[in-house]
Design a protein around this motif. Structure first.
Motif, PDB file in Angstrom:
ATOM      1  N   PRO A 130      35.663  42.500  40.773  1.00  0.00           N
ATOM      2  CA  PRO A 130      36.691  41.549  41.726  1.00  0.00           C
ATOM      3  C   PRO A 130      37.806  42.344  41.838  1.00  0.00           C
ATOM      4  N   TRP A 190      32.764  43.729  34.681  1.00  0.00           N
ATOM      5  CA  TRP A 190      33.086  42.662  35.210  1.00  0.00           C
ATOM      6  C   TRP A 190      34.619  42.248  35.893  1.00  0.00           C
ATOM      7  N   CYS A 224      44.731  36.602  34.942  1.00  0.00           N
ATOM      8  CA  CYS A 224      44.935  36.232  36.404  1.00  0.00           C
ATOM      9  C   CYS A 224      46.602  36.423  36.350  1.00  0.00           C
ATOM     10  N   MET A 240      40.874  34.395  30.954  1.00  0.00           N
ATOM     11  CA  MET A 240      40.843  34.153  32.413  1.00  0.00           C
ATOM     12  C   MET A 240      42.459  33.896  32.890  1.00  0.00           C
ATOM     13  N   ILE A 291      39.757  27.739  37.470  1.00  0.00           N
ATOM     14  CA  ILE A 291      38.782  27.862  36.715  1.00  0.00           C
ATOM     15  C   ILE A 291      39.195  28.270  34.966  1.00  0.00           C
ATOM     16  N   GLY A 292      40.121  29.118  34.906  1.00  0.00           N
ATOM     17  CA  GLY A 292      40.741  29.502  33.809  1.00  0.00           C
ATOM     18  C   GLY A 292      41.485  28.564  33.176  1.00  0.00           C
ATOM     19  N   PHE A 296      40.062  31.606  40.490  1.00  0.00           N
ATOM     20  CA  PHE A 296      39.575  32.149  39.337  1.00  0.00           C
ATOM     21  C   PHE A 296      40.761  31.548  38.263  1.00  0.00           C
ATOM     22  N   ALA A 336      41.073  33.893  46.440  1.00  0.00           N
ATOM     23  CA  ALA A 336      40.159  33.721  45.105  1.00  0.00           C
ATOM     24  C   ALA A 336      41.082  33.992  43.893  1.00  0.00           C
ATOM     25  N   TRP A 337      42.250  34.443  43.921  1.00  0.00           N
ATOM     26  CA  TRP A 337      43.175  34.359  42.942  1.00  0.00           C
ATOM     27  C   TRP A 337      43.215  32.986  42.028  1.00  0.00           C
TER      28      TRP A 337
END
Lengths: 185, 478
Positions: free
Chosen positions: B295, B291, B443, B439, B60-61, B57, B53-54
Motif C-alpha cells: 500500500p 503487506w 495509519c 492499523m 477499518i482500524g 484503512f 484510501a487512508w
C-alpha cells in the motif's frame, strides 16, 4: 537588558560559517582549516560524514565506553538482584533445583544488560552532545536551515585562539564556498 | 531563534519514475537528490496530501479498535471466563496471538540491525516503517499476556519491586523471563527508532510549513543541528544498538519459545523450539513488511524508493526463513518417530491425524510450507499481487503454527483428561481488535512521522546525486 539599548557596536560573534554544496568539499575545507591552524571548529551535514569528524580531531567517541560500562552494570545488578531474591530474601524450591540455580538467571541478566546499555547510550549521547538544546547560535544564520536539507557547513568558532573575524572570513572565502556568513551570538 | 523571514528555499521538481533512471543495484528508480528525497518524504507529513484510501484503512482500524475496547471492557468486568479457555487448554488464543504478534515484531529489528551489520543497502528504504511495525506489533503482543492474567490491574506484580506482601517474582520461570525480554525489546526498539528519527525530525523542523510544525518537530528533534561531533557519537550509538539488537532479537523469541519448551508437555519440550521460533518470527515479520510496503508504494507513490527489487528481496528472505520453519516441522515429526518415545509419537499422531483439530495442522502445512514454495519462481516474486497473497498465506500459517502448538493440550495421555477448546466471540473481538489497534497506530504514524528514513536514503544516494553511495556506518562509528 540595558546593555541592548546602549550597545552600539556589532553584536558579539559566535563564529564565521561557510556553506558548501557537497560532503567532499566540506571534508576538504575542514582539512584546509585544520592545516591553517584552526582548532575550534564544527562541521554540519544532513547525514553523517565521518571524515569531517576525523579532520576536526574527534577520531573516537565516548559512546562505546559508556555503553560497555552501562551494560556491565545492568547485567551485574540484574544477576545480583536475582541471586538476592532467589537465595536470600525469598528462597522457594522450584522443581527441586538449588536456590542458586544461576544458569536460569542468565536470560534476565542478558535482557538487563541490553536495556541498560541502550539507555546509557541514548542518555550518554544526549548528555555529551548537550541535547536537548532548542537554541543554538548557528540557527541565527538564515541559510543554515539547509544544513538538514542539502548543504554542508563549516563553522570556525570565535573561541578559536587565532580567530579574527575578517581573517577567518577571508580564509573561508578562499575555499570556494557558496556563501560565507557571520554567526551572531 | 529561527528567523521568521527565512529565505524561501527553491524546491527542485520531483524526478519522474519512468524507467529513465537506472540504479546499479535497482534500489532506486528515480534520479533523486538529497533535496528531492527530503521533500518527497517530508511532504507526506507536512503537507498532508493523504489519499482517500487512508481514511478507508483508518476507518477499518478504528472499527476494529472499538471491538478491541469492547472486548477488553467485557473481559475486565467479567473475568477471563468470557473466553473459551478452560482445562486442559488454559492458554488459548491469547497466547497464540501474543506469539503471532511478537513474531511479526521481529522483522523490524532484523532489518534495522542485522541487515545494517551485513552492509545490506536495501534495508534503507524499508527500515523505518519496519521498525514502526515492530513497535506497534510488540505493543499488540504485550496486551495479551497482560489481559490473560485476569486481573490486569495487578500487572505490575510481574516486576520485581519491594512490596509489603514480601514476595518476589520467580526467576526460574520462563514467564518471568518473558516480562524482561519483551519489555526490554520494546524499550530498545523505541530507543533505536527514536534515535533514527532525530535527524529526520530536524529536517521536518527546517522544512516546516507553519509555526506549529516547527515547534513540535523542533522539540522532538531535541535541537539537532547535524554537528560532526554529534554525528560521530550518533553513528557509534546506532551501530552499537544494532549490535545489541541482533542478539536481542534472537534472545527474545528464544525466551518466548521457552514458555513452551521448558515445560514437559510432549512436542513442547524440544530443543528445536528456539531456532524454529526465531525463523518463524522473521518469516512472519517479512510477510508483514510486504503487506505494509505494497500500500505504501501505491497510495503514497513510493515506488521510487521501495522498488520491485526490494519486494523481490523480501520474497527471498521469506523463502529462506520459510524453509527453516518447514525444516522445523519435519524435525518435529522425525524426532517423535526416532526417539521411540510413545508420548511424543502419540501426541504427533493426535496432532496430525486423530484429534478433532487435525485440520489445523494441515492448514499450517498448506499455508506455511506448500504455498510459499511459489516464491522460488522469480515471476511470482516480482508480481506484487502474488507476493501479497503469499504473505497473507504466511500470516495465516504462522497464526496456525501457534494454534497447533496450543491446541496440543487437548489430548493428554489419559482420555479422561481430554478436552475441547472453542474460542468465544470475546476471544475473536480481542484478536481482531488487536489488528485494529495496529492499523490505527500505523495509519496515525504515516501522518505524523516520515515513513522512510530521509537521512539514510540521502546517505545511500550515489555519489553523483549528493550521497555517499551507501552507509559508512562501520567506518563512521568510532
Amino acid at each position: 537588558m540595558s546593555d541592548t539599548h546602549t550597545h552600539s557596536g556589532p553584536p558579539p560573534l559566535h563564529g564565521v560559517m561557510a556553506e558548501f554544496k557537497t560532503a567532499d568539499e566540506l571534508i576538504a575545507a575542514t582539512r584546509a582549516a585544520r592545516l591553517a591552524g584552526y582548532t575550534r571548529m564544527d562541521g554540519f551535514s544532513p547525514y553523517p560524514v565521518g571524515e569531517v569528524a576525523d579532520e576536526l580531531g574527534f577520531p573516537r567517541s565516548e559512546i562505546g565506553a559508556i555503553m560497555f560500562i552501562g551494560g556491565l552494570c545492568g547485567a551485574t545488578m540484574g544477576f545480583l538482584m536475582q541471586t538476592w531474591v532467589s537465595v536470600i530474601d525469598y528462597p522457594i524450591s522450584i522443581g527441586g533445583k538449588p536456590f542458586w540455580s544461576w544458569p536460569q538467571y542468565v536470560p534476565v541478566s542478558w535482557a538487563l544488560l541490553v536495556l541498560s546499555a541502550s539507555l546509557c547510550g541514548l542518555f550518554g549521547l544526549l548528555a555529551l552532545c548537550g541535547l536537548p538544546q532548542p537554541y543554538h547560535p548557528v540557527f541565527n544564520v538564515d541559510r543554515f536551515t539547509r544544513a538538514t536539507r542539502d548543504r554542508f557547513f563549516l563553522l570556525i568558532e570565535a573561541v578559536d585562539p587565532q580567530f579574527d573575524p575578517a581573517k577567518a572570513k577571508e580564509f573561508l572565502a578562499s575555499l570556494h564556498p557558496d556563501d560565507v556568513a557571520e554567526v551572531p551570538e | 531563534m529561527a528567523s521568521a523571514s527565512a529565505p524561501t528555499i527553491e524546491r527542485p521538481p520531483q524526478p519522474p519514475i519512468d524507467g529513465s533512471y537506472h540504479h546499479p543495484e535497482e534500489l532506486l528508480t528515480a534520479a533523486h537528490s538529497t533535496a528531492t528525497i527530503g521533500d518527497k518524504i517530508a511532504d507526506v507529513v507536512l503537507a498532508q496530501p493523504h489519499p482517500k484510501a487512508w481514511w478507508f484503512f483508518f476507518g477499518i482500524g478504528l472499527a476494529l479498535l472499538s471491538a478491541f475496547g469492547l472486548g477488553l471492557i467485557w473481559l475486565f468486568y467479567m473475568g477471563v471466563g468470557v473466553w473459551g479457555i478452560n482445562q486442559p487448554v488454559a492458554w488459548g488464543l491469547a497466547i497464540v496471538n501474543f506469539v503471532w504478534w511478537i513474531g511479526i515484531g521481529h522483522a523490524g529489528t532484523l532489518i534495522s540491525a542485522i541487515l545494517l551489520l551485513l552492509h545490506q543497502k536495501w534495508r534503507t528504504s524499508i527500515n523505518r516503517f519496519a521498525e514502526t511495525m515492530t513497535l506497534f506489533a510488540v505493543m499488540c503482543a504485550g496486551v495479551f499476556p497482560l489481559i490473560h492474567m485476569g486481573r490486569v490491574w495487578l500487572g505490575y506484580w510481574l516486576f520485581p519491586f519491594p512490596n509489603n506482601m514480601a514476595v518476589w517474582p520467580q526467576f526460574r520461570s520462563p514467564l518471568a523471563w518473558d516480562v524482561f525480554a519483551v519489555s526490554t525489546y520494546l524499550t530498545v526498539s523505541i530507543v533505536f527508532w527514536y534515535v533514527g528519527l532525530i535527524p529526520d525530525m530536524a529536517f521536518l523542523r527546517d522544512a516546516a510549513r507553519n509555526k506549529w510544525q516547527r515547534w513540535v518537530y523542533g522539540l522532538l528533534c531535541l535541537g539537532w543541528r547535524g554537528s560532526a561531533f554529534h554525528w560521530r557519537r550518533y553513528e557509534k550509538l546506532y551501530l552499537l544498538l544494532a549490535g545489541l539488537g541482533t542478539p536481542l532479537v534472537f534472545s527474545v523469541h528464544t525466551i518466548v519459545s521457552f514458555d513452551f519448551a521448558v515445560s514437559i508437555v510432549p512436542l513442547w519440550h524440544a530443543t528445536i523450539f528456539p531456532p524454529f521460533f526465531v525463523a518463524g518470527a522473521i518469516f512472519s515479520g517479512f510477510a508483514m513488511v510486504v503487506w505494509l510496503a505494497v500500500p505504501l508504494r501505491h497510495l503514497y507513490g513510493m515506488k521510487d524508493m521501495i522498488t520491485d527489487r526490494h519486494m523481490e528481496l523480501c520474497g527471498r528472505v521469506m523463502i529462506a526463513t520459510g524453509l527453516l520453519v518447514s525444516w522445523g516441522y519435519t524435525l518435529e515429526l522425525w524426532m517423535a518417530w526416532y526417539s521411540h518415545s510413545k508420548y511424543e509419537w502419540d501426541t504427533t499422531y493426535q496432532r496430525i491425524w486423530a484429534s478433532p483439530y487435525w485440520w489445523s495442522y494441515w492448514c499450517l502445512i498448506l499455508t506455511n510450507t506448500i504455498l510459499p514454495q511459489l516464491l522460488w519462481i522469480k515471476r511470482v516474486r516480482m508480481n506484487e499481487l502474488a507476493l501479497f497473497l503469499i504473505a497473507g498465506s504466511v500470516h495465516i500459517g504462522m497464526w496456525f503454527e501457534r494454534y497447533v502448538i496450543v491446541i496440543t493440550l487437548t489430548r493428554d495421555h489419559l482420555p479422561g483428561a481430554w478436552g475441547r477448546y472453542a474460542p468465544t466471540i470475546w476471544d475473536y473481538a480481542v484478536m481482531f481488535g488487536s489488528v485494529g489497534l495496529f492499523m490505527t497506530l500505523f495509519c496515525l504514524f504515516l501522518r505524523v512521522l516520515p515513513m522512510i528514513s530521509i537521512t539514510e536514503i540521502r546517505e545511500f544516494l550515489p555519489f553523483g546525486q549528493g550521497g555517499r553511495d551507501g552507509h559508512a556506518c562501520m567506518e563512521n562509528a568510532k
